[in-house]
Design an enzyme around this catalytic site. Sequence first.
Site, PDB file in Angstrom:
ATOM      1  N   HIS A 286       7.263  -8.254  10.059  1.00 53.06           N
ATOM      2  CA  HIS A 286       7.703  -8.761   9.011  1.00 53.06           C
ATOM      3  C   HIS A 286       6.822  -8.241   7.639  1.00 53.06           C
ATOM      4  O   HIS A 286       7.317  -7.864   6.754  1.00 53.06           O
ATOM      5  CB  HIS A 286       7.624 -10.386   8.829  1.00 53.06           C
ATOM      6  CG  HIS A 286       7.888 -10.877   7.241  1.00 53.06           C
ATOM      7  ND1 HIS A 286       9.219 -10.585   6.845  1.00 53.06           N
ATOM      8  CD2 HIS A 286       7.054 -11.113   6.215  1.00 53.06           C
ATOM      9  CE1 HIS A 286       8.927 -11.182   5.299  1.00 53.06           C
ATOM     10  NE2 HIS A 286       7.873 -11.220   5.189  1.00 53.06           N
TER      11      HIS A 286
ATOM     12  N   CYS B 265      14.727 -10.506   3.284  1.00 54.65           N
ATOM     13  CA  CYS B 265      14.176  -9.558   4.339  1.00 54.65           C
ATOM     14  C   CYS B 265      15.151  -9.428   5.402  1.00 54.65           C
ATOM     15  O   CYS B 265      15.601 -10.113   5.875  1.00 54.65           O
ATOM     16  CB  CYS B 265      13.035 -10.093   4.715  1.00 54.65           C
ATOM     17  SG  CYS B 265      12.254  -8.935   5.860  1.00 54.65           S
TER      18      CYS B 265
ATOM     19  N   ASP C 296      -9.290   8.329   7.896  1.00 50.17           N
ATOM     20  CA  ASP C 296     -10.626   8.136   7.181  1.00 50.17           C
ATOM     21  C   ASP C 296     -11.868   8.585   7.732  1.00 50.17           C
ATOM     22  O   ASP C 296     -11.863   8.922   8.855  1.00 50.17           O
ATOM     23  CB  ASP C 296     -10.859   6.461   6.674  1.00 50.17           C
ATOM     24  CG  ASP C 296     -11.635   6.435   5.419  1.00 50.17           C
ATOM     25  OD1 ASP C 296     -12.177   7.432   4.943  1.00 50.17           O
ATOM     26  OD2 ASP C 296     -11.883   5.204   5.094  1.00 50.17           O
TER      27      ASP C 296
ATOM     28  N   CYS D  90      14.091  -7.870   8.280  1.00 48.52           N
ATOM     29  CA  CYS D  90      13.348  -7.472   9.356  1.00 48.52           C
ATOM     30  C   CYS D  90      13.676  -8.309  10.708  1.00 48.52           C
ATOM     31  O   CYS D  90      14.389  -9.254  10.444  1.00 48.52           O
ATOM     32  CB  CYS D  90      11.586  -7.617   9.004  1.00 48.52           C
ATOM     33  SG  CYS D  90      11.230  -9.324   9.414  1.00 48.52           S
TER      34      CYS D  90
ATOM     35  N   ASP E 245      -3.445   2.404   1.482  1.00 47.24           N
ATOM     36  CA  ASP E 245      -3.553   1.861   2.778  1.00 47.24           C
ATOM     37  C   ASP E 245      -4.072   0.461   2.759  1.00 47.24           C
ATOM     38  O   ASP E 245      -5.045   0.401   1.728  1.00 47.24           O
ATOM     39  CB  ASP E 245      -4.549   2.820   3.542  1.00 47.24           C
ATOM     40  CG  ASP E 245      -5.802   2.643   3.470  1.00 47.24           C
ATOM     41  OD1 ASP E 245      -6.582   3.110   2.339  1.00 47.24           O
ATOM     42  OD2 ASP E 245      -6.558   2.039   4.103  1.00 47.24           O
TER      43      ASP E 245
ATOM     44  N   CYS F  17      12.980 -12.287  10.445  1.00 50.08           N
ATOM     45  CA  CYS F  17      13.637 -12.947   9.374  1.00 50.08           C
ATOM     46  C   CYS F  17      15.015 -12.949  10.019  1.00 50.08           C
ATOM     47  O   CYS F  17      15.836 -13.815   9.486  1.00 50.08           O
ATOM     48  CB  CYS F  17      13.607 -12.256   7.831  1.00 50.08           C
ATOM     49  SG  CYS F  17      11.985 -12.394   7.355  1.00 50.08           S
TER      50      CYS F  17
HETATM   51  N1  GUN Z   1     -11.601   2.675   2.180  1.00 53.22           N
HETATM   52  C1  GUN Z   1     -11.766   1.991   1.246  1.00 53.22           C
HETATM   53  N2  GUN Z   1     -12.678   2.328   0.297  1.00 53.22           N
HETATM   54  C2  GUN Z   1     -13.182   3.708   0.675  1.00 53.22           C
HETATM   55  C3  GUN Z   1     -14.134   4.552   0.007  1.00 53.22           C
HETATM   56  O1  GUN Z   1     -14.819   4.277  -1.175  1.00 53.22           O
HETATM   57  N3  GUN Z   1     -14.336   5.660   0.942  1.00 53.22           N
HETATM   58  C4  GUN Z   1     -13.696   5.813   2.129  1.00 53.22           C
HETATM   59  N4  GUN Z   1     -13.999   6.898   2.779  1.00 53.22           N
HETATM   60  N5  GUN Z   1     -12.805   4.888   2.681  1.00 53.22           N
HETATM   61  C5  GUN Z   1     -12.479   3.795   1.941  1.00 53.22           C
HETATM   62 ZN    ZN Z   2      10.986 -10.453   7.291  1.00 53.94          ZN
END
Ligand code: GUN
Ligand code: ZN
Length: 372
Positions: free
Chosen positions: A335, A304, A92, A306, A266, A309
């Site tokens: 987990h 699960c 990011d 893992c 993410d 578990c």
């Molecule tokens: N992570 C969660 N939302 C955002 C976003 O709007 N911009 C960026 N760069 N990272 C994020």
């Molecule tokens: Zn598990």
Amino acid sequence: MTGIGFDLLATDGRARRGRVTTAHGTIETPAFMPVGTAATVKAMTTDAVASTGAEILLGNTYHLMLRPTAERVAQLGGLHRFMNWDKPILTDSGGFQVMSLSDLRTMSEEGVTFKSHLDGSRHHLTPERSIQIQHMLDSNITMCLDECTPFPATEAQAESSMRLSMRWARRSKDAFVERPGYGLFGIVQGGIYPEQRAESVAALTDIGFDGYAIGGLAVGEGQETMFRVLDFTEPLMVKDRPRYLMGVGRPSDLIGAVRRGVDMFDCVMPTRSGRTGQAFVRRGTINIRNARHAHDERPLDSECGCPACRSYSRGYLHHLFKADEMLGPMLLTWHNLHYYQDLMRTMRQAIADGNFEEVAGAMEARLNEGDI
Ligand code: GUN
Ligand code: ZN
């Protein structure tokens, strides 16, 4: 290969089954990226992370530029070598983390100036500097510097914030050095407003990116509103490039967003909440610290596979948390990441088999049953 590759392998309704190709390997989509903010997925070795099925990690420009610095990571061979992860890495750009973590921020057309949350030192982040840092980290997927429009925002606020992000997207693209197997993603902003989201998608598509992220969501608007934004934004996005919903989310968010055409995610949820004793299971969530688990011989989740578990009872995991033993956070993180990867695997298979709605609906129903 120029940039990164994307093959759309199958669709089922709006849900997509795809494959992203990078210089460090391929990512089957829909994909969930564990968060490795400070060059580590907290409480996990990279071998353990890989064993859950994760094929790509997320790193953070903001944290790494402050400590140990991008220069140090580059000197030590780049982020893959530094953290012993040879699969793809997405980073990011820092704008979002500056807003949520740093002190004394000042925004301008040029960029953002802020004080480090670590030692109060002053730093400057521009689109060009963010891209340069991500190059030094050797990130496979670089994100444009953007401003995550807060929620709530008026339409005028969302518009001017989005337009700044679009000017920064242009500068990010100009600063990005193209290499085979490396790509740059634009980030759609525009708050909850259809016209702003549409203008943002058009601006980014015009510039041209390897993939398109949807930002500015999961910032307090609620799941229903987030899904509504996806409903009017996704159809405007090009089909032949991956779509990445940033910072999302809970299991039900992932199912609903895959249903609406998202390919990548993410979130700190599985790792952060694992460290505090929350486990994601087929029937919802459980807090392992709760006294009702103290004498329970069953695993966290009987379906699960893992290590937590396979080998340990809820009673043992409860004990680890009560005794403040570090194996507790380690096992629950393991987990939770395994659970998230199982969820993505199940959705990928369902899309390929053409029964996504059946499978997704059944998983949603079980999530609502609650743990017993
Ligand atoms: N992570 C969660 N939302 C955002 C976003 O709007 N911009 C960026 N760069 N990272 C994020
Ligand atoms: Zn598990």
